[in-house]
Design an enzyme around this catalytic site. Sequence first.
Site, mmCIF file in Angstrom:
data_model
loop_
_atom_site.group_PDB
_atom_site.id
_atom_site.type_symbol
_atom_site.label_atom_id
_atom_site.label_comp_id
_atom_site.label_asym_id
_atom_site.label_seq_id
_atom_site.Cartn_x
_atom_site.Cartn_y
_atom_site.Cartn_z
ATOM 1 C CG HIS A 1 -2.120 -0.996 1.014
ATOM 2 N ND1 HIS A 1 -3.251 -0.636 0.404
ATOM 3 C CD2 HIS A 1 -2.073 -2.262 1.339
ATOM 4 C CE1 HIS A 1 -4.050 -1.768 0.279
ATOM 5 N NE2 HIS A 1 -3.487 -2.742 0.918
ATOM 6 C CG ASP B 1 1.201 0.562 -5.483
ATOM 7 O OD1 ASP B 1 0.357 0.914 -4.441
ATOM 8 O OD2 ASP B 1 0.796 -0.005 -6.507
ATOM 9 C CB SER C 1 -4.926 -12.799 -12.106
ATOM 10 O OG SER C 1 -5.802 -11.862 -11.564
ATOM 11 C CG ASP D 1 -0.026 -4.986 -8.871
ATOM 12 O OD1 ASP D 1 0.992 -4.983 -8.146
ATOM 13 O OD2 ASP D 1 -1.458 -5.260 -8.788
#
Length: 383
Positions: A30, A32, A123, A166
């Site tokens: 948390h 980024d 994902s 991500d």
Amino acid sequence: MIEAFRKLYGSAEGVRVFRAPGRVNLIGEHTDYNLGFVLPVALELATTIATAPSGDGKLRIYSEERQELREFDITAIPTLAPTHDWTDYPIGVAQQLIAAGVSIAPANLLIRSTVPEGSGLSSSAALEVSSALAFLNGRAFDKLQLVTLCQRAERNFVGVPVGIMDQYISVFGRKHSAVEIDCRSLNHRLVQLPGGITFVAVNTMVKHALSGSAYRDRVRECAEAVELIAKVYPNVKSLRDVTPEQFETVAARLPEVVARRARHVVTENARVNRYTDASQRGDLALMGKLMVESHRSLQYDYEVSCAELDFLVDTALPMAGVLGSRMTGGGFGGCTVTLLRADAAPAFRDAISQAYKQKFDVTPAIYPCDPSDGASEITAGQL
Ligand code: ADP
Ligand code: MG
């Protein structure tokens, strides 16, 4: 994969295959979207897309995981609205590419993924980045622009206010290395991991809903903290700018919940920098300690853990060869990541699996976390 493609679309002529990895974040959670530091590794778990020209003006996208085929008119793509379904990820990416001046050719796509969905191993970014490569179909494109474009697709089209981590690690991951990302400058450096250790991800099998309100609440609480702290320290533009010492001088002026959220982010940022130093020095004890501190901070200050994650961490820590453990990813379910001696990994997997099964009557999936390379085309020889 080529065979599956041929079976689905009747021909595999001109097919090319692109891969983008999921990731596990070692520390820096948390941080980024607060423009701080993160330390992920790209995983062997990845999303792979086979693509070939369709020749009929249509874009077709099939997900093997969903067993769903969706069809779009190429000319309609720029004006499509979100449908709150999985196709929002590739369509959002296609729109961003178009906005960046890239034409999207009519094509058939087949998606196959080994990244578990909604488990904190990203994902979503693996799907975005592999989609982008499939749409580019070998055309050169700036890597950092690819990262920010995929993030914009998730923020603006899917509608989750995610940070950059991500997508960044899915593009810039490197075999044998962790990657420390500065989420403000968007620079990174490779971080060497000590020998003789390994990382293992254990899945609670509880799927988080990142798009849920809690994630947005945290983003908002952080913004509130910045606004209040900037009244005292005007140079503060994000929580990244606040040192732990500065934070202590203002903590009492913040609403209690906002103070705890900010304390997590501020201390977590400092932990990332200490962790990378410890990793390069091979200080395993400090690495483990910082991971546990990170978990406690997420558990009590940021409040994004859950009973299953806490159980996995608390159960792992006394086990043979375990050096540290923490929740990884957004939280509210998903995976823990555990640092342990490589020779202890087989026994650890058995023991943690058994303990979790006994407690929650669910067998946790367990994934090795050997760092892999970032997204690329897969050539015929590698398939
Ligand atoms: P995470 O990124 O931690 O796995 P997210 O909630 O951010 O979790 O993203 C999961 C979503 O991404 C799924 O709900 C689905 O919409 C989409 N998705 C990811 N992989 C696939 C896939 N192989 N096929 C279809 N949709 C996928
Ligand atoms: Mg995600």
